[in-house]
Design an enzyme around this catalytic site. Structure first.
Site, PDB file in Angstrom:
ATOM      1  CG  ASP A 121     -63.660 -53.504 -94.382  1.00 31.05           C
ATOM      2  OD1 ASP A 121     -64.559 -53.502 -93.523  1.00 31.05           O
ATOM      3  OD2 ASP A 121     -63.789 -52.937 -95.495  1.00 31.05           O
ATOM      4  N   GLY A 122     -64.575 -56.441 -93.419  1.00 31.73           N
ATOM      5  CA  GLY A 122     -65.397 -57.494 -94.001  1.00 31.73           C
ATOM      6  C   GLY A 122     -66.172 -58.325 -92.991  1.00 31.73           C
ATOM      7  CG  ASN A 123     -65.214 -58.189 -88.826  1.00 34.41           C
ATOM      8  OD1 ASN A 123     -64.423 -58.909 -89.417  1.00 34.41           O
ATOM      9  ND2 ASN A 123     -64.891 -57.456 -87.771  1.00 34.41           N
ATOM     10  NE  ARG A 154     -68.072 -56.084 -96.961  1.00 34.68           N
ATOM     11  CZ  ARG A 154     -66.893 -55.719 -97.437  1.00 34.68           C
ATOM     12  NH1 ARG A 154     -66.563 -56.032 -98.673  1.00 34.68           N
ATOM     13  NH2 ARG A 154     -66.051 -55.057 -96.677  1.00 34.68           N
ATOM     14  NE  ARG A 193     -72.735 -54.163 -89.718  1.00 34.91           N
ATOM     15  CZ  ARG A 193     -71.931 -54.125 -90.787  1.00 34.91           C
ATOM     16  NH1 ARG A 193     -72.340 -54.592 -91.954  1.00 34.91           N
ATOM     17  NH2 ARG A 193     -70.725 -53.604 -90.699  1.00 34.91           N
ATOM     18  CG  HIS A 212     -68.269 -56.547 -85.505  1.00 36.92           C
ATOM     19  ND1 HIS A 212     -67.437 -56.138 -86.523  1.00 36.92           N
ATOM     20  CD2 HIS A 212     -69.398 -55.813 -85.604  1.00 36.92           C
ATOM     21  CE1 HIS A 212     -68.051 -55.179 -87.220  1.00 36.92           C
ATOM     22  NE2 HIS A 212     -69.235 -54.975 -86.690  1.00 36.92           N
ATOM     23  CG  ASN A 225     -65.634 -47.904 -87.783  1.00 38.69           C
ATOM     24  OD1 ASN A 225     -64.557 -48.457 -87.593  1.00 38.69           O
ATOM     25  ND2 ASN A 225     -66.171 -47.837 -89.007  1.00 38.69           N
ATOM     26  NE  ARG A 252     -69.290 -49.409 -89.243  1.00 41.19           N
ATOM     27  CZ  ARG A 252     -68.677 -50.450 -89.753  1.00 41.19           C
ATOM     28  NH1 ARG A 252     -68.877 -51.643 -89.226  1.00 41.19           N
ATOM     29  NH2 ARG A 252     -67.875 -50.332 -90.779  1.00 41.19           N
ATOM     30  NE  ARG A 280     -60.530 -51.639 -96.652  1.00 40.93           N
ATOM     31  CZ  ARG A 280     -61.065 -50.490 -96.283  1.00 40.93           C
ATOM     32  NH1 ARG A 280     -60.363 -49.387 -96.359  1.00 40.93           N
ATOM     33  NH2 ARG A 280     -62.313 -50.438 -95.843  1.00 40.93           N
ATOM     34  NE  ARG A 337     -63.782 -47.346 -98.577  1.00 41.11           N
ATOM     35  CZ  ARG A 337     -64.773 -47.859 -99.319  1.00 41.11           C
ATOM     36  NH1 ARG A 337     -64.772 -47.681-100.620  1.00 41.11           N
ATOM     37  NH2 ARG A 337     -65.748 -48.542 -98.753  1.00 41.11           N
TER      38      ARG A 337
HETATM   39  C1  IPE Z   1     -62.158 -49.432 -91.958  1.00 40.47           C
HETATM   40  O1  IPE Z   1     -63.288 -50.145 -92.352  1.00 40.47           O
HETATM   41  C2  IPE Z   1     -62.081 -49.375 -90.465  1.00 40.47           C
HETATM   42  C3  IPE Z   1     -61.777 -50.642 -89.805  1.00 40.47           C
HETATM   43  C4  IPE Z   1     -61.496 -51.773 -90.385  1.00 40.47           C
HETATM   44  C5  IPE Z   1     -61.790 -50.582 -88.376  1.00 40.47           C
HETATM   45  P1  IPE Z   1     -64.677 -49.425 -92.690  1.00 40.47           P
HETATM   46  O2  IPE Z   1     -65.613 -50.494 -93.066  1.00 40.47           O
HETATM   47  O3  IPE Z   1     -65.057 -48.519 -91.587  1.00 40.47           O
HETATM   48  O4  IPE Z   1     -64.265 -48.527 -93.937  1.00 40.47           O
HETATM   49  P2  IPE Z   1     -65.152 -47.912 -95.111  1.00 40.47           P
HETATM   50  O5  IPE Z   1     -66.335 -47.227 -94.471  1.00 40.47           O
HETATM   51  O6  IPE Z   1     -65.576 -49.045 -95.985  1.00 40.47           O
HETATM   52  O7  IPE Z   1     -64.220 -46.983 -95.826  1.00 40.47           O
HETATM   53  C1  IPE Z   2     -64.633 -54.162 -90.169  1.00 39.98           C
HETATM   54  O1  IPE Z   2     -65.713 -54.847 -90.665  1.00 39.98           O
HETATM   55  C2  IPE Z   2     -64.725 -53.903 -88.680  1.00 39.98           C
HETATM   56  C3  IPE Z   2     -65.076 -52.515 -88.336  1.00 39.98           C
HETATM   57  C4  IPE Z   2     -65.109 -51.534 -89.179  1.00 39.98           C
HETATM   58  C5  IPE Z   2     -65.387 -52.230 -86.959  1.00 39.98           C
HETATM   59  P1  IPE Z   2     -67.022 -54.111 -91.167  1.00 39.98           P
HETATM   60  O2  IPE Z   2     -68.002 -54.061 -90.048  1.00 39.98           O
HETATM   61  O3  IPE Z   2     -66.715 -52.801 -91.793  1.00 39.98           O
HETATM   62  O4  IPE Z   2     -67.512 -55.144 -92.270  1.00 39.98           O
HETATM   63  P2  IPE Z   2     -68.206 -54.808 -93.644  1.00 39.98           P
HETATM   64  O5  IPE Z   2     -67.275 -53.895 -94.408  1.00 39.98           O
HETATM   65  O6  IPE Z   2     -69.514 -54.155 -93.337  1.00 39.98           O
HETATM   66  O7  IPE Z   2     -68.350 -56.139 -94.305  1.00 39.98           O
HETATM   67 MG    MG Z   3     -66.262 -52.271 -93.703  1.00 40.13          MG
END
Ligand code: IPE
Ligand code: IPE
Ligand code: MG
Length: 248
Positions: free
Chosen positions: A29-31, A33, A42, A46, A77, A80, A187, A193
């Site tokens: 998670d965090g791509n 941001r 965004r 990724h 997801n 989105r 995570r 979570r």
């Molecule tokens: C969890 O991240 C799913 C993946 C990393 C693929 P999300 O960004 O979707 O989770 P939430 O919405 O913050 O719970």
């Molecule tokens: C996780 O990064 C990758 C996927 C859920 C596909 P996010 O896209 O959720 O990155 P943030 O949480 O918005 O930073």
């Molecule tokens: Mg995320």
């Protein structure tokens, strides 16, 4: 919980072996941001995340793990924006094309990637079929949800005519059947979570939450996670050896 035991002088490969760390799983998670911080779209986050995923998976193999799972796309997801979802699908397809370079990874897609379209369905299946029997197991969770996985398992059992089921029946009908449960789930991205990941398999997994955004998560962060894991005491509901007093 015992923490902060000093393992700094011990090679990480030794710690993986000694601590019984067979399977590590990542909620990547965090791509988004990461990209936002750089004023990039965004999708660029990724792409950086997908590149890093290859580095981290190879490193986990190198230090002796048997299995790795990554959460790449959840069943939620799909909510989105279309542009972002399509970019994630394209990254999956190019990842599969490049996966031919790997010669010792057995790929398995967990979830229902086939529901996302014919191309994804065919390519994921082809990669699984052509890599079966290899020693290092990689589970890629794509269009994956932990609840959907349990429902899917129960429906399979009902279709076989079962009217009552055991824990082993459920485990044997999950997408991860035949592979070890995760010993450690990491995570990244600062959220604390589980977001519908490996709900059944995580029953006794150790959890680590890191503030690092996934594209910045490095091999030395994996080393730190292994050291943290090795310092934990996994009791599975029992007692530590030192606390077993002979039953009186
Ligand atoms: C969890 O991240 C799913 C993946 C990393 C693929 P999300 O960004 O979707 O989770 P939430 O919405 O913050 O719970
Ligand atoms: C996780 O990064 C990758 C996927 C859920 C596909 P996010 O896209 O959720 O990155 P943030 O949480 O918005 O930073
Ligand atoms: Mg995320």
């Amino acid at each position: 919980m015992e923490t902060n035991r000093d393992f700094s002088g011990i090679p990480v490969e030794t710690l993986v072996k000694q601590s019984g760390l067979r399977h590590i799983a990542f909620i990547m998670d965090g791509n988004g941001r990461w990209a936002k911080k750089r004023m990039l779209p965004r999708e660029a986050g990724h792409k950086a995340g997908a590149d890093n995923f290859k580095t981290i998976v190879r490193y986990c193999k190198k230090i002796g793990m048997e299995c790795c799972t990554v959460y790449a796309f959840s069943t939620e997801n799909i909510k989105r924006p279309r542009r972002e979802v399509e970019a994630l699908f394209r990254l999956l397809i190019s990842f599969i094309e490049e996966a031919a370079e790997e010669d010792d990874i057995e790929f398995r897609f967990i979830g229902e990637p086939g529901e996302l379209g014919e191309t994804i369905g065919q390519r994921t299946k082809q990669l699984e079929d052509s890599t079966r029997g290899r020693p290092y197991r990689l589970n890629i969770a794509f269009n994956y949800g932990g609840r959907a996985e349990i429902v899917h398992a129960v429906n399979r059992l009902m279709a076989e005519g079962k009217t009552s089921v055991t824990e082993d029946d459920i485990s044997a009908n999950l997408y991860t059947a035949g592979r070890p449960e995760p010993d450690l789930i990491v995570r990244t991205g600062a959220e604390m979570r589980i977001s519908n990941f490996l709900l059944w398999q995580a029953a006794y997994a150790e959890l680590i939450f890191s503030d690092i955004l996934w594209p910045d998560y490095s091999t030395s962060d994996v080393d730190a996670a292994v050291r943290e894991f090795a310092s934990r005491s996994r009791r599975f509901g029992g007692l530590d050896k030192a606390d077993q007093t002979g039953g009186t």
